[in-house]
Design an enzyme around this catalytic site. Structure first.
Site, short mmCIF file in Angstrom:
data_model
loop_
_atom_site.label_atom_id
_atom_site.label_comp_id
_atom_site.label_asym_id
_atom_site.label_seq_id
_atom_site.Cartn_x
_atom_site.Cartn_y
_atom_site.Cartn_z
N ASP A 35 -2.56 0.92 7.06
CA ASP A 35 -1.76 0.78 5.84
C ASP A 35 -1.27 -0.67 5.69
OD1 ASP A 35 -1.23 3.89 5.19
OD2 ASP A 35 -1.09 3.52 7.34
N GLU B 269 -1.36 -1.44 -4.63
CA GLU B 269 -2.54 -0.60 -4.81
C GLU B 269 -2.20 0.56 -5.73
OE1 GLU B 269 -5.12 2.26 -1.98
OE2 GLU B 269 -5.09 0.14 -1.36
N ASP C 29 0.87 -1.17 0.00
CA ASP C 29 0.00 0.00 0.00
C ASP C 29 0.91 1.22 0.00
OD1 ASP C 29 -2.26 1.69 0.24
OD2 ASP C 29 -2.01 1.75 2.41
#
Length: 188
Positions: free
Chosen positions: A144, A69, A9
């Site tokens: 996260d 992501e 992420d």
């Protein structure tokens, strides 16, 4: 077949990572955590630190693939540029080790985990906790890390289910767009 998937992420202050091991069609969490960049003021030093840490994670766990992501489109161009650099640095570390990369939109990840593209970070974390049987004390304080784990789990769910690049609105649309694939009746 066993496979290890690294999920990332991207972030410029906190970057999450999570690893899952896939064996016999089942996924289990190996680890998750964050790369905390908040005490670093120099943007380029942050990028160097991201590269070193992602490289270290790859060296330690030897992932077969990386799921990352994709940055979401925001109004602040400078924030997007910084986030893109952080994502690119993580991707470069994977490329440097020959690890294939798969990018997923945040809504796709949320949809894969919870069934809702607008799910909250807390809903995603809660669902991952149930899906992967993660004890409460291992959930961590940073979302996260669970977002990164969600990217890895999303990729696990996509394995064996390749998406067609073409989208159809029904059989009639499929037939209209694939005339060359149709069997023509013989005229006898």
């Amino acid at each position: 077949m066993e496979k290890i998937i690294l999920g990332v992420d991207p972030g410029t202050n906190i970057m999450g990572y999570g690893l899952i091991k896939v064996a016999n069609g089942k996924a289990q969490m190996l680890t998750m955590g964050v790369i905390d960049l908040r005490k670093m003021s120099d943007a380029y030093m942050k990028l160097g630190h991201i590269f070193k840490r992602i490289t270290g994670i790859i060296d330690s766990y030897l992932p077969d693939e990386m799921a990352i992501e994709a940055p979401f489109f925001g109004k602040n161009v400078q924030s997007m540029l910084k986030l893109g650099r952080a994502q690119g640095t993580a991707i470069a570390a994977a490329i440097n080790h020959g690890v294939p990369i798969h990018e997923y939109a945040p809504t796709k990840i949320k949809m894969a985990i919870t069934g809702q593209g607008s799910a909250s970070k807390e809903q995603v974390a809660g669902m991952l906790q149930r899906l992967l049987n993660i004890p409460e004390d291992e959930m961590g304080k940073f979302m996260d890390a669970t977002d990164a784990l969600a990217a890895a789990y999303c990729h696990f769910l996509q394995m064996g289910r390749p998406e067609s690049p073409a989208h159809y609105r029904g059989w009639k649309d499929f037939i209209n767009k694939n005339q060359d694939r149709l069997c023509k009746p013989s005229s006898k």
